[in-house]
Design a protein around this motif. Structure first.
Motif, PDB file in Angstrom:
ATOM      1  N   PRO A   1      -8.715   2.274  -7.462  1.00  0.00           N
ATOM      2  CA  PRO A   1      -9.611   1.125  -7.240  1.00  0.00           C
ATOM      3  C   PRO A   1      -9.511   0.461  -5.868  1.00  0.00           C
ATOM      4  O   PRO A   1     -10.438  -0.200  -5.450  1.00  0.00           O
ATOM      5  CB  PRO A   1      -9.203   0.151  -8.344  1.00  0.00           C
ATOM      6  N   TYR A   2      -8.448   0.648  -5.138  1.00  0.00           N
ATOM      7  CA  TYR A   2      -8.261  -0.035  -3.864  1.00  0.00           C
ATOM      8  C   TYR A   2      -8.483   0.886  -2.662  1.00  0.00           C
ATOM      9  O   TYR A   2      -8.261   0.500  -1.517  1.00  0.00           O
ATOM     10  CB  TYR A   2      -6.853  -0.647  -3.799  1.00  0.00           C
ATOM     11  N   ILE A   3      -8.943   2.125  -2.918  1.00  0.00           N
ATOM     12  CA  ILE A   3      -9.128   3.111  -1.857  1.00  0.00           C
ATOM     13  C   ILE A   3     -10.615   3.346  -1.626  1.00  0.00           C
ATOM     14  O   ILE A   3     -11.376   3.593  -2.557  1.00  0.00           O
ATOM     15  CB  ILE A   3      -8.453   4.456  -2.224  1.00  0.00           C
TER      16      ILE A   3
ATOM     17  N   ARG B   1       0.831  -1.211   0.000  1.00  0.00           N
ATOM     18  CA  ARG B   1       0.000   0.000   0.000  1.00  0.00           C
ATOM     19  C   ARG B   1       0.864   1.258   0.000  1.00  0.00           C
ATOM     20  O   ARG B   1       0.569   2.229  -0.683  1.00  0.00           O
ATOM     21  CB  ARG B   1      -0.948  -0.031   1.188  1.00  0.00           C
ATOM     22  N   GLU B   2       1.921   1.222   0.762  1.00  0.00           N
ATOM     23  CA  GLU B   2       2.837   2.363   0.805  1.00  0.00           C
ATOM     24  C   GLU B   2       3.542   2.540  -0.541  1.00  0.00           C
ATOM     25  O   GLU B   2       3.705   3.660  -1.023  1.00  0.00           O
ATOM     26  CB  GLU B   2       3.850   2.151   1.928  1.00  0.00           C
ATOM     27  N   ALA B   3       3.921   1.433  -1.147  1.00  0.00           N
ATOM     28  CA  ALA B   3       4.573   1.489  -2.461  1.00  0.00           C
ATOM     29  C   ALA B   3       3.633   2.073  -3.506  1.00  0.00           C
ATOM     30  O   ALA B   3       4.052   2.874  -4.354  1.00  0.00           O
ATOM     31  CB  ALA B   3       5.026   0.090  -2.883  1.00  0.00           C
ATOM     32  N   LYS B   4       2.357   1.718  -3.439  1.00  0.00           N
ATOM     33  CA  LYS B   4       1.379   2.274  -4.388  1.00  0.00           C
ATOM     34  C   LYS B   4       1.213   3.776  -4.187  1.00  0.00           C
ATOM     35  O   LYS B   4       1.117   4.529  -5.153  1.00  0.00           O
ATOM     36  CB  LYS B   4       0.034   1.565  -4.236  1.00  0.00           C
ATOM     37  N   LEU B   5       1.186   4.217  -2.934  1.00  0.00           N
ATOM     38  CA  LEU B   5       1.064   5.646  -2.653  1.00  0.00           C
ATOM     39  C   LEU B   5       2.287   6.398  -3.164  1.00  0.00           C
ATOM     40  O   LEU B   5       2.165   7.448  -3.794  1.00  0.00           O
ATOM     41  CB  LEU B   5       0.876   5.879  -1.146  1.00  0.00           C
TER      42      LEU B   5
ATOM     43  N   LYS C   1      17.617  24.187   7.804  1.00  0.00           N
ATOM     44  CA  LYS C   1      17.162  25.206   6.847  1.00  0.00           C
ATOM     45  C   LYS C   1      16.528  24.555   5.620  1.00  0.00           C
ATOM     46  O   LYS C   1      16.635  25.034   4.498  1.00  0.00           O
ATOM     47  CB  LYS C   1      18.290  26.147   6.456  1.00  0.00           C
ATOM     48  N   GLU C   2      15.840  23.454   5.877  1.00  0.00           N
ATOM     49  CA  GLU C   2      15.118  22.747   4.829  1.00  0.00           C
ATOM     50  C   GLU C   2      13.652  23.170   4.916  1.00  0.00           C
ATOM     51  O   GLU C   2      13.017  23.028   5.969  1.00  0.00           O
ATOM     52  CB  GLU C   2      15.256  21.234   5.053  1.00  0.00           C
ATOM     53  N   PHE C   3      13.145  23.711   3.820  1.00  0.00           N
ATOM     54  CA  PHE C   3      11.770  24.194   3.793  1.00  0.00           C
ATOM     55  C   PHE C   3      10.848  23.001   3.563  1.00  0.00           C
ATOM     56  O   PHE C   3      11.034  22.237   2.610  1.00  0.00           O
ATOM     57  CB  PHE C   3      11.591  25.242   2.698  1.00  0.00           C
ATOM     58  N   ARG C   4       9.861  22.855   4.452  1.00  0.00           N
ATOM     59  CA  ARG C   4       8.955  21.713   4.362  1.00  0.00           C
ATOM     60  C   ARG C   4       7.531  22.143   4.707  1.00  0.00           C
ATOM     61  O   ARG C   4       7.316  22.982   5.576  1.00  0.00           O
ATOM     62  CB  ARG C   4       9.340  20.611   5.363  1.00  0.00           C
ATOM     63  N   TYR C   5       6.603  21.520   4.032  1.00  0.00           N
ATOM     64  CA  TYR C   5       5.198  21.556   4.420  1.00  0.00           C
ATOM     65  C   TYR C   5       4.793  20.110   4.617  1.00  0.00           C
ATOM     66  O   TYR C   5       5.305  19.212   3.930  1.00  0.00           O
ATOM     67  CB  TYR C   5       4.329  22.217   3.348  1.00  0.00           C
ATOM     68  N   GLN C   6       3.897  19.887   5.553  1.00  0.00           N
ATOM     69  CA  GLN C   6       3.458  18.511   5.812  1.00  0.00           C
ATOM     70  C   GLN C   6       1.943  18.447   5.764  1.00  0.00           C
ATOM     71  O   GLN C   6       1.258  19.244   6.398  1.00  0.00           O
ATOM     72  CB  GLN C   6       3.955  18.043   7.172  1.00  0.00           C
ATOM     73  N   SER C   7       1.441  17.493   4.993  1.00  0.00           N
ATOM     74  CA  SER C   7       0.016  17.207   4.983  1.00  0.00           C
ATOM     75  C   SER C   7      -0.171  15.784   5.503  1.00  0.00           C
ATOM     76  O   SER C   7       0.624  14.894   5.200  1.00  0.00           O
ATOM     77  CB  SER C   7      -0.580  17.384   3.580  1.00  0.00           C
ATOM     78  N   VAL C   8      -1.181  15.605   6.318  1.00  0.00           N
ATOM     79  CA  VAL C   8      -1.447  14.316   6.948  1.00  0.00           C
ATOM     80  C   VAL C   8      -2.773  13.790   6.412  1.00  0.00           C
ATOM     81  O   VAL C   8      -3.774  14.522   6.398  1.00  0.00           O
ATOM     82  CB  VAL C   8      -1.476  14.451   8.490  1.00  0.00           C
ATOM     83  N   TYR C   9      -2.763  12.526   5.977  1.00  0.00           N
ATOM     84  CA  TYR C   9      -3.941  11.914   5.356  1.00  0.00           C
ATOM     85  C   TYR C   9      -4.360  10.653   6.088  1.00  0.00           C
ATOM     86  O   TYR C   9      -3.514   9.841   6.473  1.00  0.00           O
ATOM     87  CB  TYR C   9      -3.664  11.576   3.883  1.00  0.00           C
ATOM     88  N   ASP C  10      -5.672  10.495   6.222  1.00  0.00           N
ATOM     89  CA  ASP C  10      -6.264   9.261   6.722  1.00  0.00           C
ATOM     90  C   ASP C  10      -6.824   8.521   5.516  1.00  0.00           C
ATOM     91  O   ASP C  10      -7.674   9.071   4.788  1.00  0.00           O
ATOM     92  CB  ASP C  10      -7.374   9.559   7.733  1.00  0.00           C
ATOM     93  N   ILE C  11      -6.350   7.297   5.299  1.00  0.00           N
ATOM     94  CA  ILE C  11      -6.737   6.530   4.124  1.00  0.00           C
ATOM     95  C   ILE C  11      -7.371   5.215   4.585  1.00  0.00           C
ATOM     96  O   ILE C  11      -6.815   4.512   5.430  1.00  0.00           O
ATOM     97  CB  ILE C  11      -5.532   6.242   3.216  1.00  0.00           C
ATOM     98  N   VAL C  12      -8.536   4.901   4.008  1.00  0.00           N
ATOM     99  CA  VAL C  12      -9.220   3.636   4.277  1.00  0.00           C
ATOM    100  C   VAL C  12      -9.190   2.820   2.994  1.00  0.00           C
ATOM    101  O   VAL C  12      -9.498   3.328   1.908  1.00  0.00           O
ATOM    102  CB  VAL C  12     -10.676   3.869   4.736  1.00  0.00           C
ATOM    103  N   TYR C  13      -8.814   1.547   3.135  1.00  0.00           N
ATOM    104  CA  TYR C  13      -8.656   0.650   1.989  1.00  0.00           C
ATOM    105  C   TYR C  13      -9.818  -0.332   1.893  1.00  0.00           C
ATOM    106  O   TYR C  13     -10.433  -0.684   2.897  1.00  0.00           O
ATOM    107  CB  TYR C  13      -7.348  -0.149   2.122  1.00  0.00           C
ATOM    108  N   PHE C  14     -10.097  -0.784   0.666  1.00  0.00           N
ATOM    109  CA  PHE C  14     -11.077  -1.867   0.463  1.00  0.00           C
ATOM    110  C   PHE C  14     -10.511  -3.152   0.954  1.00  0.00           C
ATOM    111  O   PHE C  14      -9.335  -3.408   0.879  1.00  0.00           O
ATOM    112  CB  PHE C  14     -11.441  -2.014  -1.023  1.00  0.00           C
TER     113      PHE C  14
END
Length: 115
Positions: free
Chosen positions: A83-85, A4-8, A102-115
């Motif tokens: 198809p698997y989400i 699943r991580e590899a697909k993402l 001094k590394e510029f970063r933004y972080q987005s956090v996602y909740d994912i539910v799988y079939f």
């Protein structure tokens, strides 16, 4: 790496054209990249869910990191069409700049539910 991580990771690479990984590699040559980190996961009644923190990183500028983050958010809005989400929801999105490196970063956090 989990399937699943590899697909993402593959999905984000396809949608952004940037290097995407689940590990921060020493000596990275790319000035801009995306880092995917699984922060949580569960299985209830044989339904899997995962939480991922996705960092949009640029050593060029904070504005570039913000633009990468916007691209990630747009791509992830469509991720639940895969198809698997079953569900993909934005949990939070914020400036995550590392003052020490001094590394510029933004972080987005996602909740994912799988079939």
């Amino acid at each position: 790496m989990a399937t699943r991580e590899a697909k993402l990771i593959a999905y984000l690479h396809e949608k952004t054209g940037l290097p995407v990984s689940n590990t921060k590699e020493a000596g990275r040559t790319s000035e801009e990249y995306i880092l995917v980190q699984r922060t949580n996961g569960s299985r209830v009644n044989k339904i899997d869910s995962r939480t991922y923190a996705i960092q949009s990183i640029s050593s060029i500028s904070k504005l570039r990191a913000a633009k990468i983050d916007e691209t990630v958010v747009e791509a992830m809005e469509l991720y639940e069409n895969e198809p698997y989400i079953s569900k993909c929801g934005l949990n939070s999105d914020y400036d995550f700049t590392d003052a020490n490196t001094k590394e510029f970063r933004y972080q987005s956090v996602y909740d994912i539910v799988y079939f």
